[in-house]
Design a protein around this motif. Structure first.
Motif, short mmCIF file in Angstrom:
data_model
loop_
_atom_site.label_atom_id
_atom_site.label_comp_id
_atom_site.label_asym_id
_atom_site.label_seq_id
_atom_site.Cartn_x
_atom_site.Cartn_y
_atom_site.Cartn_z
N LEU A 167 28.98 11.43 15.89
CA LEU A 167 28.67 10.97 14.15
C LEU A 167 27.90 11.93 13.57
CD1 LEU A 167 26.70 7.68 15.11
CD2 LEU A 167 29.06 8.03 13.79
N THR A 168 27.44 13.11 14.17
CA THR A 168 27.06 14.25 13.49
C THR A 168 28.24 15.09 13.00
OG1 THR A 168 24.92 14.81 14.74
CG2 THR A 168 25.98 16.51 13.43
N VAL A 170 31.25 13.55 12.59
CA VAL A 170 32.11 12.71 11.51
C VAL A 170 31.44 12.74 10.07
CG1 VAL A 170 32.25 10.34 10.81
CG2 VAL A 170 32.76 10.96 13.17
N PHE A 171 30.09 13.13 10.27
CA PHE A 171 29.37 13.24 8.45
C PHE A 171 29.50 14.72 8.07
CE2 PHE A 171 27.54 9.22 9.95
CZ PHE A 171 27.95 8.30 8.95
N LEU A 172 29.57 15.58 9.09
CA LEU A 172 29.86 16.97 8.55
C LEU A 172 31.34 17.19 8.19
CD1 LEU A 172 27.88 18.98 11.12
CD2 LEU A 172 27.25 18.86 8.79
N LEU A 173 32.23 16.39 8.76
CA LEU A 173 33.48 16.26 8.24
C LEU A 173 33.62 15.54 7.07
CD1 LEU A 173 36.67 16.67 8.69
CD2 LEU A 173 36.78 14.75 10.02
N GLN A 174 32.92 14.46 6.93
CA GLN A 174 32.66 14.08 5.44
C GLN A 174 32.21 15.05 4.33
OE1 GLN A 174 30.45 10.32 4.96
NE2 GLN A 174 29.40 11.26 3.16
N SER A 175 31.35 15.88 4.71
CA SER A 175 31.12 16.90 3.64
C SER A 175 32.25 17.83 3.35
CB SER A 175 29.83 17.65 4.14
OG SER A 175 28.40 16.74 4.35
N VAL A 176 32.85 18.24 4.29
CA VAL A 176 33.97 19.19 4.21
C VAL A 176 35.06 18.45 3.42
CG1 VAL A 176 35.87 20.55 5.15
CG2 VAL A 176 33.45 20.52 6.23
N CYS A 177 35.27 17.29 3.58
CA CYS A 177 36.54 16.44 3.00
C CYS A 177 35.63 16.08 1.48
CB CYS A 177 36.54 15.19 3.43
SG CYS A 177 37.55 15.32 5.18
N ALA A 178 34.52 15.91 1.22
CA ALA A 178 34.07 15.89 -0.13
C ALA A 178 34.05 17.02 -0.84
CB ALA A 178 32.47 15.62 -0.15
N MET A 224 29.14 14.94 -0.72
CA MET A 224 28.91 16.15 0.17
C MET A 224 27.41 15.77 0.48
SD MET A 224 28.84 19.00 0.90
CE MET A 224 27.26 20.40 1.65
N TRP A 225 26.48 15.43 0.01
CA TRP A 225 25.38 15.62 0.27
C TRP A 225 24.58 14.27 1.30
CZ3 TRP A 225 23.43 19.96 0.81
CH2 TRP A 225 23.61 20.65 -0.25
N TRP A 226 25.35 13.14 1.19
CA TRP A 226 25.35 12.05 1.86
C TRP A 226 25.75 12.23 3.20
CZ3 TRP A 226 22.47 7.95 1.91
CH2 TRP A 226 21.78 7.27 0.62
N GLY A 227 26.71 13.05 3.51
CA GLY A 227 27.20 13.90 4.61
C GLY A 227 26.29 14.66 5.20
N ILE A 228 25.65 15.57 4.80
CA ILE A 228 24.55 16.36 5.45
C ILE A 228 23.38 15.55 5.70
CG2 ILE A 228 23.06 18.18 4.63
CD1 ILE A 228 25.85 19.29 4.98
N GLY A 229 22.99 14.73 4.91
CA GLY A 229 21.73 13.87 5.21
C GLY A 229 21.97 13.14 6.56
N LEU A 230 23.20 12.47 6.43
CA LEU A 230 23.34 11.46 7.70
C LEU A 230 23.75 12.43 8.97
CD1 LEU A 230 25.58 8.67 5.79
CD2 LEU A 230 23.20 8.42 6.72
N ALA A 231 24.25 13.30 8.96
CA ALA A 231 24.48 14.19 10.05
C ALA A 231 23.35 14.84 10.63
CB ALA A 231 25.35 15.69 9.67
N ALA A 232 22.36 15.12 9.62
CA ALA A 232 20.98 15.59 10.11
C ALA A 232 20.29 14.12 10.90
CB ALA A 232 20.03 16.11 8.93
N VAL A 233 20.42 13.09 10.33
CA VAL A 233 19.90 11.96 10.85
C VAL A 233 20.27 11.70 12.24
CG1 VAL A 233 19.82 9.45 10.78
CG2 VAL A 233 19.25 10.73 8.64
#
Length: 287
Positions: A167-168, A170-178, A224-233
């Motif tokens: 999941l980390t 996945v959400f980092l990939l979301q940030s890159v895609c964003a 972008m920042w939802w990806g970073i925040g959720l990856a940290a979670v």
């Protein structure tokens, strides 16, 4: 001097080197134990220095690169003094790619000190003698606090022992895609504006991501920042402040940036129809 692009960029670069030094020195010598508070005060100190130069040059757009440069400087500084790991590298890559692309986009639009963001010009005209206060709080300090909140989750990743899991990633990939979505939207808009200036296009952009969305670039910034925040979670466990920045960033766009941009566009002929046929954020056809 104000009309010279090269000199303007040299001055901006010097300003940001001084701001980075100011922030690092403030953080290093503050007699405070809490990391988050020391970082916040250091961030504010760097912003104040940037604000002083924006007043000197009578141009609030001196602050514009701060949004994208600040997270890179902060994360690079913490990465340099802490043990590195694969997950930390992935966070650093995601934020640096975003910051470099956004800074490059600013570089493309900032031609010299004669250029100033239309929003700042509008605020100066509307607020009159209150503009210095609006400039300091609304243009400089509020964005600094928002991007500080967005960056905090990645800072904690740098100073702790994060877990690398699916999941980390996945959400980092979301940030890159964003970041790629935002970059694509900006390039499409630059091409449209160029064609419009040459008389090859008119009205509102109706191609690419902008065909169904009025603000796909803002959507990229939000994701972008939802990806970073959720990856940290998912790397460190849930902490409310890991998502506070993403929430504040989303509200900033929904309450301030998007309404302001739409109001400006509403003065143009055909905007009502354009708004009716395009969504605010999601690039999905309206039925």
């Amino acid at each position: 001097m104000k009309k010279n692009r090269t000199i303007s960029f040299i001055i901006i670069t010097i300003i940001y080197i001084l701001a980075a030094i100011c922030g690092i020195v403030t953080y290093r010598f503050l007699p405070i134990s809490g990391m988050w508070l020391r970082l916040l005060i250091a961030d504010i100190a760097a912003t104040i220095l940037t604000f002083i130069f924006s007043v000197i040059f009578k141009n609030a757009s001196v602050y514009d690169p701060y949004w994208s440069v600040q997270p890179i400087v902060i994360l690079a500084a913490f990465a340099a003094v802490n043990t590195i790991s694969p997950v930390k590298i992935l966070f650093l890559i995601a934020v640096c790619l975003w910051g470099i692309r956004l800074t490059a986009n600013w570089t493309y639009t900032f031609h010299s000190f004669e250029y100033q963001d239309w929003r700042y010009v509008m605020l100066r005209e509307k607020t009159g003698w209150l503009y210095p206060f609006v400039n300091f709080t609304g243009i400089h300090m509020v964005p600094t606090l928002v991007v500080y909140g967005c960056t905090i989750p990645a800072v904690y990743v740098m100073i702790q022992n994060p877990k690398l899991n699916l999941l980390t990633c996945v959400f980092l990939l979301q940030s890159v895609c964003a970041m790629l979505l935002q970059g694509s939207a900006d390039i499409q808009m630059h091409r449209f504006r160029k064609a419009k200036s040459q008389g090859k296009a008119s009205g509102f952009i109706r191609t690419g991501l902008w065909k169904y969305s009025r603000h796909p670039n803002y959507l990229g910034e939000i994701l972008m920042w939802w990806g970073i925040g959720l990856a940290a979670v998912f790397s460190l466990g849930f902490k409310w402040y890991f998502l506070a920045g993403a929430i504040a960033n989303t509200l900033l766009f929904l309450i301030v940036s998007i309404p302001m941009a739409d109001k400006r566009q509403s003065a143009k002929e055909g905007f009502a129809e354009y708004k009716k046929n395009t969504r605010m954020l999601l690039p999905i056809r309206k039925r």
